[in-house]
Design an enzyme around this catalytic site. Structure first.
Site, short mmCIF file in Angstrom:
data_model
loop_
_atom_site.label_atom_id
_atom_site.label_comp_id
_atom_site.label_asym_id
_atom_site.label_seq_id
_atom_site.Cartn_x
_atom_site.Cartn_y
_atom_site.Cartn_z
CB CYS A 78 -0.88 -0.03 1.24
SG CYS A 78 -1.70 1.51 1.63
CD GLU A 79 0.12 5.23 -4.14
OE1 GLU A 79 -0.53 6.27 -4.28
OE2 GLU A 79 0.75 4.67 -5.06
CG HIS A 80 -2.55 5.65 0.82
ND1 HIS A 80 -3.84 5.25 0.49
CD2 HIS A 80 -2.18 6.52 -0.14
CE1 HIS A 80 -4.22 5.88 -0.60
NE2 HIS A 80 -3.23 6.65 -1.01
CG HIS A 81 -1.23 3.04 5.73
ND1 HIS A 81 -2.35 2.93 4.94
CD2 HIS A 81 -1.51 4.00 6.65
CE1 HIS A 81 -3.27 3.77 5.37
NE2 HIS A 81 -2.79 4.44 6.40
CD GLN A 120 -7.95 -4.38 -4.48
OE1 GLN A 120 -7.67 -4.39 -3.29
NE2 GLN A 120 -9.01 -5.02 -4.96
CG HIS A 148 -6.02 -3.49 1.12
ND1 HIS A 148 -5.27 -2.63 0.35
CD2 HIS A 148 -6.88 -4.11 0.27
CE1 HIS A 148 -5.67 -2.72 -0.91
NE2 HIS A 148 -6.65 -3.61 -0.98
CB CYS A 150 -3.47 -0.23 5.66
SG CYS A 150 -4.41 -0.34 4.14
#
Length: 189
Positions: A78-81, A120, A148, A150
């Site tokens: 995940c590019e956010h976390h 995704q 996910h 996250c």
């Protein structure tokens, strides 16, 4: 794009461990920065790949009906976390003018696109768009199901929940019967 800077990753991992209060000299953590750097180099290997390269060789076969490869396992971050998400992809297309790809190329495309900091939704559309560009089929349909970390390890904390994304291109976008047909094949066990 440049090569992975393993030393920089090692320094960053050591700083994170120190920032959370760990002793990076203790036995269990001494080699952790090196291990993480090597793992990141592998997990982000798709950054330096172009998924179109897997379709440089195509075959011609008198087949203009559905081709579906389902349950393609993949892992991404995940590019956010920067925590993993993983699942399976289902990739379908209808060849045009008999232009088909080796079946393994569909899995390689998914893997290449997944091996980078990612969303995704972007994996789903990038795989579909790559096939449309390189094979020029009548249509492409891609479904991705993933869990996910996250959502399971932090925040909402709902283990087992799955996210499903889909992209329809060409005939699958326009023809409800074709779309239902591919969905029924994906749902078959």
């Amino acid at each position: 794009m440049s090569k992975v800077d393993l030393n920089k990753i090692e320094e960053a991992v050591k700083m994170i461990l120190e920032a959370v209060g760990e002793d990076t000299t203790r036995e269990g953590l001494q080699d952790t920065p090196t291990r993480v750097a090597k793992m990141y180099a592998e997990m982000f290997s798709g950054i330096n790949e172009d998924p179109r390269e897997f379709f440089s060789t195509v075959f011609h076969e008198e087949h203009e009906e559905l081709v579906l490869v389902k349950d393609i396992p993949f892992y991404s971050m995940c590019e956010h976390h920067l925590v993993p998400f993983y699942g399976k992809a289902h990739v379908a297309y209808i060849p045009h003018d008999g232009k088909v790809a080796g079946l393994s190329k569909l899995g390689r495309c998914v893997e290449s696109v997944a091996r980078r900091p990612q969303l995704q939704e972007r994996i789903t559309s990038t795989v579909a768009d790559t096939l449309m560009e390189m094979l020029q089929p009548f249509g492409v349909y891609v479904v991705i199901e993933a869990e996910h970390m996250c959502m399971t390890m932090r925040g909402l904390k709902k283990p087992g929940s799955k996210t499903v994304t889909s992209v329809a291109r060409g005939v699958f976008e326009e023809d409800e019967v074709k779309r239902r047909e591919v969905i029924s094949f994906i749902q078959m066990s």
